[in-house]
Motif scaffolding. Structure first.
Motif, PDB file in Angstrom:
ATOM      1  N   HIS A 194       0.847  -1.194   0.000  1.00 68.44           N
ATOM      2  CA  HIS A 194       0.000   0.000   0.000  1.00 68.44           C
ATOM      3  C   HIS A 194       0.888   1.252   0.000  1.00 68.44           C
TER       4      HIS A 194
ATOM      5  N   GLN B 216      -3.109  -5.806  -6.026  1.00 73.07           N
ATOM      6  CA  GLN B 216      -4.584  -5.749  -6.115  1.00 73.07           C
ATOM      7  C   GLN B 216      -5.252  -6.227  -4.837  1.00 73.07           C
TER       8      GLN B 216
ATOM      9  N   GLY C 119      -5.738  -3.489  -2.578  1.00 71.15           N
ATOM     10  CA  GLY C 119      -6.396  -2.314  -3.146  1.00 71.15           C
ATOM     11  C   GLY C 119      -7.901  -2.491  -3.118  1.00 71.15           C
ATOM     12  N   HIS C 120      -8.579  -1.639  -3.869  1.00 74.04           N
ATOM     13  CA  HIS C 120     -10.035  -1.703  -3.893  1.00 74.04           C
ATOM     14  C   HIS C 120     -10.581  -1.871  -5.306  1.00 74.04           C
ATOM     15  N   GLY C 121      -9.679  -2.162  -6.229  1.00 77.46           N
ATOM     16  CA  GLY C 121     -10.129  -2.278  -7.621  1.00 77.46           C
ATOM     17  C   GLY C 121     -10.713  -3.660  -7.875  1.00 77.46           C
ATOM     18  N   PRO C 122     -11.078  -3.932  -9.140  1.00 77.68           N
ATOM     19  CA  PRO C 122     -11.583  -5.259  -9.470  1.00 77.68           C
ATOM     20  C   PRO C 122     -10.497  -6.319  -9.241  1.00 77.68           C
TER      21      PRO C 122
ATOM     22  N   SER D 213      -8.120  -9.615  -9.876  1.00 79.45           N
ATOM     23  CA  SER D 213      -7.545 -10.350 -11.008  1.00 79.45           C
ATOM     24  C   SER D 213      -8.162 -11.755 -11.043  1.00 79.45           C
TER      25      SER D 213
ATOM     26  N   GLN E 108     -15.611  -8.133  -3.963  1.00 77.77           N
ATOM     27  CA  GLN E 108     -15.841  -7.749  -5.363  1.00 77.77           C
ATOM     28  C   GLN E 108     -17.102  -6.913  -5.492  1.00 77.77           C
TER      29      GLN E 108
ATOM     30  N   PRO F 170     -15.394  -1.637  -4.200  1.00 79.82           N
ATOM     31  CA  PRO F 170     -15.087  -0.564  -5.162  1.00 79.82           C
ATOM     32  C   PRO F 170     -16.050   0.616  -5.027  1.00 79.82           C
TER      33      PRO F 170
ATOM     34  N   SER G 102     -16.204   2.635  -0.978  1.00 80.30           N
ATOM     35  CA  SER G 102     -15.152   3.510  -0.474  1.00 80.30           C
ATOM     36  C   SER G 102     -15.101   4.845  -1.223  1.00 80.30           C
ATOM     37  N   GLN G 103     -16.007   5.039  -2.171  1.00 77.42           N
ATOM     38  CA  GLN G 103     -16.065   6.319  -2.891  1.00 77.42           C
ATOM     39  C   GLN G 103     -17.041   7.263  -2.189  1.00 77.42           C
TER      40      GLN G 103
ATOM     41  N   GLN H 269      -7.492   8.001   3.469  1.00 75.98           N
ATOM     42  CA  GLN H 269      -8.079   7.995   2.120  1.00 75.98           C
ATOM     43  C   GLN H 269      -9.191   9.052   2.057  1.00 75.98           C
TER      44      GLN H 269
END
Ligand SMILES: Cc1cc2nc3c(=O)[nH]c(=O)nc-3n(C[C@H](O)[C@H](O)[C@H](O)COP(=O)(O)OP(=O)(O)OC[C@H]3O[C@@H](n4cnc5c(N)ncnc54)[C@H](O)[C@@H]3O)c2cc1C
Length: 500
Positions: free
Chosen positions: A4, A169, A172-175, A177, A456, A460, A463-464, A492
């Motif tokens: 991170h 990944q 993180g908070h993305g999609p 793999s 999943q 994503p 956290s926005q 964040q």
């Protein structure tokens, strides 16, 4: 190796992003670690903050040190800090708090499984022999002299299939793999898939206490193994709650402290985003009142937010899904206040720190680590607090269903199996303190504990920010169940707020 942005980099980036922008007025909901850290960083940069907290006078949320009249204390919430938790350690250092070693494993503690009791140093054989294990599992246990060795080997096998990009990944908070998606199944399924025998999984469940987490996502446990969540553990001398208190009392540039900006007994009932700003309805002294702010940071756990009305969110659906669906885990802690540290005076094997483990409802019994270095006999002859039981999941709920004195009695009854003398040393004036975190009105659970697919589906979006309503808390981080998660997500959110 960390996956991170370090706290140093994060603070530098916040500083840069904040330069030359207008100062803002922000309402923060919740004075736990996330709310306090965000408030501190914003106020340090000249922003105006107010914090609404539901508790009558206690800050810190799930950081809660219970003090007894004899001067001893025990932790009802957070107690240990891994070496890798740079966010937590940053604030401990900044606030001049002292750390000491937290003993997690100690050879003289007891293992009480399948009706067999022995010390941890011989459990590899004594307990291991009760299970049907492959030769390589027996060898791993013998080599490490620890029953956990099979679990560590299996998790290493699982994570050896990940490359560096997967690991980034994972934190993180993305999609996710393809590799990570495949591993986003229950811990039980993953272990059964790679175990040599069924009994190996049973044994792991008992000795790691992870049988209470069987249905949770494997990714949570992979994160902990990869970052070394149980390596280099330390504790704050004097109690973990010195951390939130020191943060609240640290001087701010305008001569105040965060403490001056915390409003207690303000339980939030609804949050509505409208044209004039975000209106928060809260209960104070039995009456409902409202306050409208342009910017609001909500650090209330999603388990509590589930009962609060939230209206007018532009991308509300994703957040509402997460609030409704994110899995939380149960935990119960029962402290036993003893008049003498009889465990440190045991002639057959004195116990300074570590945990006795069992398959009874008590599961984990932690001993204080504070006298491990000195082994001071005067301290051993004096009072001490045992964390008589730290349990998770179904055990925690079942123990939590009892009234507080009964919880203490049940736990002592189980501890008596390996410490028959305990009943002679329970402080009659103040014998126990306990908490079932599911039943706490402002926590409604111990910590976020994602089930497969939760990461999943929910992370994503959740956290926005939703317009000018921002969210933070351990539940919105890759470090759920840790203070590090609360702090990571707080910074964040601070970044999102200064940029807004
Ligand atoms: C049993 C247990 C053991 C743990 N052990 C460790 C450990 O050893 N090491 C570690 O690093 N972490 C540990 N943790 C995790 C750590 O304590 C948490 O991750 C962290 O404290 C969460 O901080 P937070 O600010 O996200 O949430 P919280 O601490 O829950 O803060 C939220 C705040 O919001 C307030 N609030 C709630 N509802 C409302 C409302 N309606 N209106 C206004 N205010 C409201 C609450 O009172 C609280 O003060 C443990 C947690 C538990 C429960």
């Amino acid at each position: 190796m960390t996956y991170h942005t370090s706290i140093k980099q994060q603070l530098e980036q916040i500083q840069q992003a904040d330069q030359g922008r207008l100062r803002k007025k922000i309402l923060i909901l919740g004075a736990g670690m996330a709310g306090l850290a965000a408030g501190y960083e914003l106020a340090q940069r000249g922003h105006q903050v107010q914090i609404f907290e539901a508790e009558r006078s206690r800050l810190g949320g799930r950081v809660w040190t219970r003090k007894f009249k004899n001067g001893q204390y025990g932790e009802l919430g957070a107690m240990r800090i891994p070496a890798a938790h740079d966010y937590t350690r940053h604030y401990i250092k900044l606030l001049n708090l002292q750390l000491r070693k937290f003993i997690n494993f100690n050879e003289t503690t007891y293992r009480d499984f399948e009706e067999t009791i022995c010390r941890a140093n011989v459990a590899g054989q004594t307990i291991g022999d009760l299970f049907d294990l492959s030769q390589r599992d027996r060898d791993a246990i013998k080599q490490e002299n620890d029953l956990d060795a099979i679990y560590i080997r299996m998790m290493e096998d699982v994570w050896s299939g990940l490359d560096e990009a997967d690991k980034v990944q994972l934190f993180g908070h993305g999609p996710l793999s393809a590799n990570l998606s495949q591993l986003d199944t229950s811990l039980l399924q993953t272990l059964r898939h790679s175990a040599d025998t069924e009994d190996a999984v049973r044994l792991i469940g008992k000795v790691t206490v992870l049988d209470n987490y069987w249905q949770r996502s494997t990714l949570m446990f992979l994160r902990e193994e990869i970052e070394g969540a149980f390596v280099g553990l330390e504790e704050i001398q004097g109690g973990t709650d010195l951390l939130p208190q020191a943060l609240a009392n640290a001087p701010l540039p305008d001569g105040t402290t965060l403490q001056d900006h915390i409003y207690f007994s303000r339980e939030v009932y609804s949050i509505e985003q409208g044209n004039q700003g975000i209106t928060v309805t809260f209960k104070q002294e039995g009456k409902l009142d409202t306050a409208t702010f342009s910017y609001v940071l909500c650090t209330i756990p999603f388990s509590v937010l589930r009962r609060i009305d939230i209206k007018g969110l532009p991308n509300g659906k994703k957040i509402v899904d997460a609030i409704q669906g994110l899995g939380y885990h149960s935990a119960t802690k029962v402290l036993v206040n003893c008049t003498k540290r009889f465990w440190e005076l045991d002639q057959q094997g004195a116990i300074y720190g570590g945990a006795s483990l069992s398959d009874s409802i008590a599961r984990m019994t932690f001993y204080p680590s504070d006298n491990e270095k000195e082994k001071n006999q005067a301290i051993s002859n004096g009072p001490g607090v045992l964390l008589g039981s730290y349990s998770w999941g179904a055990n925690a709920r079942r123990l939590g269903a009892l009234n507080p004195p009964e919880r203490g009695e049940v736990v002592v009854d189980k501890i008596r199996r390996f410490h028959p003398q305990i009943t002679d040393y329970i402080d009659p004036e103040e014998p126990y303190a306990s908490i079932a975190w599911d039943q706490h009105p402002f926590a409604a659970g111990a910590f976020a504990s994602p089930s497969p697919i939760d990461l999943q589906m929910f992370f994503p979006g959740a956290s926005q920010p939703a317009g000018r309503l921002f969210f933070a808390g351990e539940h919105l981080s890759p470090y759920t169940t840790w203070i590090q998660g609360a702090l990571w997500s707080a910074l964040q959110a601070v970044m999102q707020i200064v940029k807004a």
